[in-house]
Design a protein around this motif. Structure first.
Motif, mmCIF file in Angstrom:
data_model
loop_
_atom_site.group_PDB
_atom_site.id
_atom_site.type_symbol
_atom_site.label_atom_id
_atom_site.label_comp_id
_atom_site.label_asym_id
_atom_site.label_seq_id
_atom_site.Cartn_x
_atom_site.Cartn_y
_atom_site.Cartn_z
ATOM 1 N N ASN A 21 0.818 -1.216 0.000
ATOM 2 C CA ASN A 21 0.000 0.000 0.000
ATOM 3 C C ASN A 21 0.851 1.265 0.000
ATOM 4 N N ASN A 22 1.963 1.235 -0.737
ATOM 5 C CA ASN A 22 2.906 2.347 -0.756
ATOM 6 C C ASN A 22 3.008 2.905 -2.176
ATOM 7 N N PRO A 23 2.486 4.103 -2.428
ATOM 8 C CA PRO A 23 2.493 4.657 -3.791
ATOM 9 C C PRO A 23 3.884 4.983 -4.319
ATOM 10 N N LEU A 24 4.892 4.998 -3.461
ATOM 11 C CA LEU A 24 6.253 5.231 -3.944
ATOM 12 C C LEU A 24 6.754 4.065 -4.793
ATOM 13 N N PHE A 25 6.197 2.894 -4.564
ATOM 14 C CA PHE A 25 6.622 1.716 -5.318
ATOM 15 C C PHE A 25 5.816 1.522 -6.595
ATOM 16 N N ALA A 26 4.570 1.920 -6.594
ATOM 17 C CA ALA A 26 3.718 1.734 -7.768
ATOM 18 C C ALA A 26 2.485 2.611 -7.639
ATOM 19 N N LEU A 161 15.136 0.233 -5.063
ATOM 20 C CA LEU A 161 16.078 0.902 -4.167
ATOM 21 C C LEU A 161 15.589 2.291 -3.763
ATOM 22 N N LEU A 162 15.265 3.113 -4.752
ATOM 23 C CA LEU A 162 14.852 4.488 -4.449
ATOM 24 C C LEU A 162 13.585 4.539 -3.591
ATOM 25 N N PRO A 163 12.479 3.872 -3.987
ATOM 26 C CA PRO A 163 11.294 3.934 -3.111
ATOM 27 C C PRO A 163 11.535 3.344 -1.739
ATOM 28 N N THR A 164 12.441 2.363 -1.643
ATOM 29 C CA THR A 164 12.767 1.812 -0.330
ATOM 30 C C THR A 164 13.432 2.866 0.543
ATOM 31 N N LEU A 165 14.390 3.580 -0.020
ATOM 32 C CA LEU A 165 15.060 4.647 0.727
ATOM 33 C C LEU A 165 14.056 5.717 1.164
ATOM 34 N N LEU A 166 13.198 6.119 0.233
ATOM 35 C CA LEU A 166 12.267 7.213 0.521
ATOM 36 C C LEU A 166 11.111 6.785 1.408
ATOM 37 N N SER A 167 11.004 5.485 1.675
ATOM 38 C CA SER A 167 9.958 4.976 2.566
ATOM 39 C C SER A 167 10.500 4.632 3.945
ATOM 40 N N SER A 168 11.763 4.944 4.192
ATOM 41 C CA SER A 168 12.424 4.533 5.432
ATOM 42 C C SER A 168 12.543 5.696 6.412
ATOM 43 N N PRO A 169 12.612 5.391 7.712
ATOM 44 C CA PRO A 169 12.784 6.440 8.715
ATOM 45 C C PRO A 169 14.069 7.231 8.473
ATOM 46 N N ALA A 170 14.073 8.466 8.895
ATOM 47 C CA ALA A 170 15.217 9.352 8.656
ATOM 48 C C ALA A 170 16.520 8.771 9.197
ATOM 49 N N ILE A 196 8.740 11.952 -6.960
ATOM 50 C CA ILE A 196 7.884 12.782 -6.121
ATOM 51 C C ILE A 196 6.988 13.676 -6.987
ATOM 52 N N SER A 197 7.530 14.197 -8.103
ATOM 53 C CA SER A 197 6.715 15.008 -9.010
ATOM 54 C C SER A 197 5.583 14.197 -9.614
ATOM 55 N N GLN A 198 5.868 12.946 -9.967
ATOM 56 C CA GLN A 198 4.827 12.066 -10.518
ATOM 57 C C GLN A 198 3.712 11.851 -9.503
ATOM 58 N N LEU A 199 4.092 11.647 -8.247
ATOM 59 C CA LEU A 199 3.076 11.442 -7.215
ATOM 60 C C LEU A 199 2.261 12.709 -6.974
ATOM 61 N N HIS A 200 2.932 13.861 -7.036
ATOM 62 C CA HIS A 200 2.205 15.120 -6.879
ATOM 63 C C HIS A 200 1.147 15.261 -7.973
ATOM 64 N N ALA A 201 1.479 14.789 -9.175
ATOM 65 C CA ALA A 201 0.521 14.875 -10.282
ATOM 66 C C ALA A 201 -0.723 14.034 -10.012
ATOM 67 N N HIS A 202 -0.571 13.015 -9.160
ATOM 68 C CA HIS A 202 -1.706 12.169 -8.771
ATOM 69 C C HIS A 202 -2.346 12.662 -7.469
ATOM 70 N N GLY A 203 -1.882 13.792 -6.972
ATOM 71 C CA GLY A 203 -2.434 14.317 -5.725
ATOM 72 C C GLY A 203 -1.915 13.625 -4.482
ATOM 73 N N VAL A 204 -0.773 12.966 -4.615
ATOM 74 C CA VAL A 204 -0.199 12.218 -3.490
ATOM 75 C C VAL A 204 1.033 12.948 -2.978
ATOM 76 N N ARG A 205 1.097 13.192 -1.685
ATOM 77 C CA ARG A 205 2.265 13.823 -1.071
ATOM 78 C C ARG A 205 2.757 12.948 0.077
ATOM 79 N N GLU A 210 9.871 13.235 0.977
ATOM 80 C CA GLU A 210 10.532 14.516 0.762
ATOM 81 C C GLU A 210 11.671 14.716 1.762
ATOM 82 N N GLU A 211 11.471 14.257 2.994
ATOM 83 C CA GLU A 211 12.553 14.335 3.975
ATOM 84 C C GLU A 211 13.705 13.436 3.556
ATOM 85 N N GLY A 212 13.395 12.221 3.080
ATOM 86 C CA GLY A 212 14.443 11.303 2.645
ATOM 87 C C GLY A 212 15.244 11.865 1.496
ATOM 88 N N LEU A 213 14.566 12.487 0.527
ATOM 89 C CA LEU A 213 15.269 13.091 -0.598
ATOM 90 C C LEU A 213 16.163 14.227 -0.115
#
Length: 235
Positions: A21-26, A161-170, A196-205, A210-213
């Motif tokens: 249930n993580n939109p960063l992956f798909a 790799l990238l969505p895993t990093l961006l889904s992890s605690p700081a 992140i821009s792609q997700l913003h286009a879907h209304g997802v923040r 953003e902290e991970g990036l």
């Protein structure tokens, strides 16, 4: 749908939980089925049982090691202990006792190697450098994210790799970014901004993403070269 994730999961279940249930992956977000979670848990448990058997055998070999064992035998045992420590960090349940036992045995072996060095200053310095590197490596492995990234059979596929990093605690991201070189960090930043821009286009923040990036950007700005990650993991 809520799934019965365990409190101390193994590496396969951890990655399944990150993806669930993580939109960063798909997009739309993928949801795991109960059968998929059960399969991951069973695979993690099977690995745990294999580890326990191998660990008992390794401890017995260490106990029975002759006092006059040659350097090759001692070094081989030390390398096996290090591999078992690395594996233990990715296993389910609490492996702190096993890891403590491994550390103590490695310390005993290092004392033996010091005695075999015959006060050679070069050999002693090499042993000291090795001990410092191992201590740093073991500290890094206490982060579940790093344990999963560095596992020879990592459940984190290259495109995850990238969505895993961006889904992890700081705290885990701060440790993990130390694994990458400047070129890899720059690539992660470019890919992360696009994702992140792609997700913003879907209304997802995602504040976590953003902290991970931001943490990846900070690491690149302060970059010192000591990457442990291989280039082909980003392609």
């Amino acid at each position: 749908m809520d799934l019965p994730f365990t409190d101390r999961p193994g590496r396969r279940e951890r990655q399944l939980k990150r993806r669930h249930n993580n939109p960063l992956f798909a997009w739309p977000a993928w949801t795991a089925e109960p059968e998929e979670l059960l399969a991951a848990q069973r695979a993690d448990h099977a690995e745990l049982e294999t580890f326990r058997s191998a660990f008992r055998d390794l401890m017995q070999r260490a106990i029975e090691l002759p006092a006059d064992a040659g350097s090759e035998v001692v070094l081989s045992l030390k390398e096996e202990l290090e591999r078992h420590y690395e594996q233990a960090c990715g296993l389910p349940e609490d492996q702190s006792q096993q890891k403590t036992a491994i550390k103590k045995l490695i310390e005993v072996i290092m004392r033996v190697l010091h005695r075999h060095s015959d006060h050679d200053p070069v050999a002693l310095q090499e042993l000291s450098d090795e001990a410092q590197a191992r201590a740093m490596h073991f500290r890094l492995l206490e982060s579940p994210l790093i344990a999963d990234l560095l596992d020879p059979d990592s459940p984190i596929r290259a495109h995850e790799l990238l969505p895993t990093l961006l889904s992890s605690p700081a705290s885990e991201v701060k440790a993990a970014v130390e694994l990458f070189d400047a070129e890899q960090l720059a690539l992660l930043i470019d890919q992360g901004g696009a994702l992140i821009s792609q997700l913003h286009a879907h209304g997802v923040r995602s504040a976590m993403a953003e902290e991970g990036l931001g943490l990846i950007r900070e690491r690149l700005e302060q970059y010192e070269p000591h990457s442990l990650w291989q280039d082909d993991n980003l392609t």
